[in-house]
Design a protein around this motif. Structure first.
Motif, short mmCIF file in Angstrom:
data_model
loop_
_atom_site.label_atom_id
_atom_site.label_comp_id
_atom_site.label_asym_id
_atom_site.label_seq_id
_atom_site.Cartn_x
_atom_site.Cartn_y
_atom_site.Cartn_z
N CYS A 1 12.43 16.63 -11.85
CA CYS A 1 11.66 16.30 -12.93
C CYS A 1 12.74 15.01 -13.91
N SER A 2 11.75 13.98 -14.06
CA SER A 2 12.56 13.07 -14.96
C SER A 2 12.61 13.28 -16.16
N SER A 3 13.30 12.75 -16.95
CA SER A 3 13.74 13.06 -18.21
C SER A 3 12.53 12.53 -19.15
N ALA A 4 11.72 11.43 -18.78
CA ALA A 4 10.34 11.24 -19.38
C ALA A 4 9.46 12.41 -19.30
N GLU A 5 9.51 12.98 -18.06
CA GLU A 5 8.75 14.25 -18.06
C GLU A 5 9.02 15.43 -18.85
N GLU B 1 12.47 22.49 -19.51
CA GLU B 1 12.60 21.43 -20.61
C GLU B 1 12.95 21.79 -21.95
N GLN B 2 12.39 23.00 -22.47
CA GLN B 2 12.82 23.19 -23.59
C GLN B 2 14.43 23.45 -23.91
N ASP B 3 14.80 24.34 -23.09
CA ASP B 3 16.16 24.43 -23.20
C ASP B 3 17.21 23.44 -23.11
N PHE B 4 16.80 22.67 -22.05
CA PHE B 4 17.73 21.33 -21.69
C PHE B 4 17.37 20.14 -23.00
N VAL B 5 16.13 20.07 -23.28
CA VAL B 5 15.97 18.92 -24.44
C VAL B 5 16.41 19.47 -25.84
N ARG B 6 16.48 20.97 -26.10
CA ARG B 6 16.80 21.35 -27.39
C ARG B 6 18.44 21.23 -27.36
N GLU C 1 30.20 16.24 -21.84
CA GLU C 1 29.31 17.18 -22.47
C GLU C 1 27.95 17.07 -21.95
N GLY C 2 27.34 15.86 -21.89
CA GLY C 2 26.05 15.73 -21.53
C GLY C 2 25.73 16.10 -19.91
N MET C 3 26.64 16.03 -19.10
CA MET C 3 26.39 16.22 -17.67
C MET C 3 26.81 17.63 -17.56
N SER C 4 27.60 18.47 -18.34
CA SER C 4 27.75 19.86 -18.50
C SER C 4 26.32 20.54 -18.66
N LEU C 5 25.65 19.98 -19.62
CA LEU C 5 24.30 20.45 -20.32
C LEU C 5 23.32 20.18 -18.89
N LEU C 6 23.29 19.11 -18.18
CA LEU C 6 22.59 18.65 -17.08
C LEU C 6 22.75 19.67 -15.91
N LYS C 7 24.07 20.17 -15.75
CA LYS C 7 24.36 21.00 -14.61
C LYS C 7 23.86 22.28 -14.88
N HIS C 8 24.23 22.79 -16.10
CA HIS C 8 23.50 24.01 -16.72
C HIS C 8 22.28 24.28 -16.55
N ALA C 9 21.41 23.06 -16.77
CA ALA C 9 19.78 23.31 -16.82
C ALA C 9 19.24 23.24 -15.32
N THR C 10 20.19 22.51 -14.34
CA THR C 10 19.77 22.43 -13.20
C THR C 10 20.08 23.77 -12.48
N ASP C 11 21.25 24.42 -12.85
CA ASP C 11 21.65 25.73 -12.36
C ASP C 11 20.53 26.89 -12.56
N ALA C 12 20.04 26.65 -13.98
CA ALA C 12 19.20 27.59 -14.55
C ALA C 12 17.78 27.57 -13.91
N ALA C 13 17.45 26.28 -13.66
CA ALA C 13 16.26 26.02 -13.00
C ALA C 13 16.13 26.60 -11.60
#
Length: 715
Positions: A359-363, A312-317, A284-296
């Motif tokens: 962008c790192s997760s920390a950023e 960052e807002q969409d992904f972290v939320r 599930e988490g990797m799916s969110l990561l892929k979606h955020a990468t595609d959106a970016a």
């Protein structure tokens, strides 16, 4: 020099009479009377009246009196109009009247705040008083809500049991939430708990009676009534804050809980279940990561190939929502079993430490916190929601490997909020720091706490400086000067250049230096002009325009007071600018949205052969313009600073371990070093080896003469 005409002093009672006339008209408008709404001239007259009464010199500064009378005007209206109207109503009619009166009261407070806007933004803020919104809402809470809340709850509970009840105002439970300014104590204590307890007791007794009196088919038919209870609960309760607490978990939750109870009876039976759970959460988490990468990637600028807007807002939320979802499963279905807590932690550590489009997760987490702390982010969250969001972000930070990188990014953004955002809420900043301190310790937050302290002390410095100038009129620079003194060790490092300031600015600097030496003799001031800003008035043919500028921009424009036209080399030599700074500054003033300077040749590229002259034909519909200066991407510098600090941290850890152990093998030394530092970051083994070699060269350690894999500490 043009002298402005002296503004006559507004008498307290004369000014207040005008304000009361405006209040009276507002009441008529809200009551639906046939009254013409406020026209701009009326609004400006009321605003200006309040402004003048607040800015007059003592004893004619009526700020506190206006603050008190604002509250009294609302109290008088409630006691003379609202309460008599409510006392005449009963049952559902009382509920409808309360909802209508509350909506009108909110509108009244909103309009009065516009009239009293200057009082709210300056006097109230500086004195740390309750805002005019809070003050206005407290009138309704104290005089209406506290008197009628138990009556309202009783009426609502009674209606929850009626099969053919009249329609209940859906907004009624919302008042309990709003009246506490999104703090849920009024809602949960005074209404929700009473409603849930009363409804649960009533239908529990009904169910016991049905079991005794009815056959199984008849009972199943009557049990369908609980669907009606569900719908009625949704209608009456505040959906956002209650959900539907009358009923049990959904079917999926019940299936998971049943599975947990079954497998928990078997020795080690939960381990394979937790493994499947972990793999599912990772997917599930990797799916969110892929979606955020595609959106970016879809938002990349085709020409430059850079991300136009960080996701960052969409992904972290989304990560926060995912964590809430699966933590609820761990708590409710798996009974907070430690095996599933561990599986959830390991799953989130996998995708929370991945990069999103460079962008790192920390950023990303730092950027998300920044957006939340700037007026509640894009959603304009309430104080309660901001607190809750920050709490969830801090919990996610426990999964980050590079917590020190988050700290540095967050510290950089905190510095910009404190220095440049006038609407920064210090209380929200302190709430986040207290949560970080609670989770990660005082070392994690000490510098940022120092930054907040500096800003508080800066206000005291400013008051002291203004008093110094008033007592030494010969030192008055005749320019409004506001200086923020920062402690070097607390704040991030900022790029700065010793440019040649105009004489007007030099005078300001010298006056403050003189004041500071008189107060702090053994402190050294280093001026960071790159963080300063100025208000400069440009006298153009059409009209004068105020510009809010960076100090460098202002210094450059002031050169044109002495010359009509200047070349690139003239500007660079007179201000002592670097070429990079000169290009940025000149581009912002001659090629961007606001062309205050004309450039020859007229193109969008700054070159050393260009010439510039003051654009006397410049005009704009705004009288005050903020001219942006493109920011330098400091991401690389932040990472470099963190890596430098990590080297110091590794050195300190190695010396600390060897000082206590005296003699230690290589593998054990590396393992203990990693364990000590893993709370803040995951050190690279190769860097640890290099730091050991460096400590040997500096004679902190030495290799054992018989075993090169063993080290000795040199005192």
């Amino acid at each position: 020099m043009n002298m402005s005409p002296r503004i006559p002093v507004v008498d307290l009672e004369d000014g207040w009479r005008d304000v009361l006339a405006g209040v009276a008209k507002l009441k008529c408008i809200l009551d639906g009377s046939n009254v013409v709404h406020f026209v701009p001239d009326e609004y400006m007259h009321l605003y200006t009246t309040v402004y003048n009464m607040c800015t007059q010199k003592p004893p004619n500064d009526y700020s506190q009196v206006l603050y008190d009378r604002y509250k009294q005007a609302l109290d008088d209206h409630i006691e003379s109009v609202v309460l008599p109207s409510l006392n005449e109503k009963h049952g559902v009619f009382l509920l409808r009247e309360i909802v209508q009166r509350w909506e009108k009261h909110k509108l009244m407070v909103r309009w009065l705040r516009r009239f009293f806007d200057y009082l709210d933004r300056y006097y109230v803020t500086r004195r740390s008083l309750d805002s005019l919104k809070d003050l206005g809402w407290s009138s309704f809470r104290d005089l209406v809500f506290d008197k009628l809340k138990s009556t309202v709850a009783t009426i609502m509970i009674g209606m929850g049991r009626q099969s053919n009840r009249p329609s209940t105002p859906e907004e009624c439970p919302d008042i309990y939430v709003e009246i506490g300014d999104s703090q849920l104590n009024y809602y949960s204590d005074d209404f929700e708990q009473s409603f849930l307890n009363g409804t649960t007791d009533y239908y529990s007794k009904k169910a016991q009676t049905w079991i005794l009196e009815n056959s199984c088919p008849e009972y199943m038919l009557k049990a369908a009534l609980f669907e009606l209870i569900d719908r009625r609960a949704e209608e009456i309760l505040n959906k956002e804050n209650s959900g539907c607490k009358v009923l049990l978990c959904d079917e999926k939750t019940e299936d998971l809980a049943r599975m947990f109870r079954l497998f928990s009876r078997i020795t080690d039976g939960l381990l394979p279940v937790s493994k499947i759970f972990k793999e599912h959460v990772i997917a599930e988490g990797m799916s969110l990561l892929k979606h955020a990468t595609d959106a970016a990637n879809s938002r990349k600028d085709e020409k430059k190939g850079v991300v136009v807007g960080l996701p960052e807002q969409d992904f972290v939320r989304s990560v926060i929502e995912l964590h809430d979802k699966y933590m609820a499963y761990v708590t409710n279905c798996f009974q907070s079993n430690s095996v599933f807590h561990k599986a959830l932690k390991e799953a989130f550590e996998v995708f929370c430490n991945k990069d999103v489009v460079g962008c790192s997760s920390a950023e990303l987490f730092a950027a998300y916190c920044d957006s939340i702390l700037k007026r509640g982010g894009s959603e304009k969250l309430s104080d309660e929601a901001i607190d809750e969001s920050l709490e969830k972000v801090v919990k996610l930070l426990t999964y980050l490997s590079d917590k020190d990188l988050f700290v540095e990014f967050h510290r950089k953004k905190l510095g910009r909020r404190l220095l440049f955002d006038k609407n920064t809420n210090d209380e929200h900043e302190r709430i986040l720091l207290s949560k970080l301190k609670q989770f990660f310790g005082g070392q994690f937050t000490s510098k940022m706490e120092g930054m907040l302290k500096d800003i508080t002390l800066a206000k005291e410095h400013q008051s002291s400086f203004e008093e110094y100038v008033s007592n030494n009129p010969e030192s008055n620079p005749l320019i409004d000067l506001n200086v923020t003194v920062l402690t070097t060790g607390y704040w991030p490092t900022y790029k700065n250049s010793d440019i040649n300031l105009p004489l007007e600015m030099v005078k300001c600097v010298e006056v403050f230096k003189e004041y500071y030496r008189s107060d702090k003799q053994h402190r050294k001031l280093t001026w960071i002009f790159s963080l300063g800003n100025c208000v400069v008035i440009g006298n153009f043919d059409a009209k004068p325009v105020e510009f809010v500028l960076n100090t460098y921009q202002a210094a450059l424009l002031l050169l044109f007071n002495e010359a009509d036209k200047l070349s690139y080399s003239d500007i660079v030599s007179q201000l002592k600018l670097s070429d990079d700074d000169a290009v940025r500054l000149l581009h912002s003033l001659s090629c961007a949205k606001y062309k205050i300077l004309n450039k020859e040749p007229s193109n969008r590229v700054i070159s050393p052969e260009d010439e510039f002259e003051f654009n006397s034909k410049f005009t704009d519909r705004m009288r005050r313009i903020k001219v942006p200066l493109p920011q330098i991407d400091e991401k690389k510098k932040v990472v470099d600073d963190v890596n430098k600090d990590r080297r110091f941290a590794i050195d300190a850890s190695l010396v600390r371990i060897m000082k206590s152990r005296k003699v230690l093998g290589h593998q054990q030394l590396v393992a203990e070093c990693v364990e000590q530092l893993s709370r803040m970051f995951k050190p690279d083994i190769r860097i640890i080896k290099r730091r050991i070699e460096d400590l040997i060269s500096r004679e902190y350690l030495e290799r054992d003469s018989e075993n090169a894999q063993t080290y000795k500490y040199l005192a």
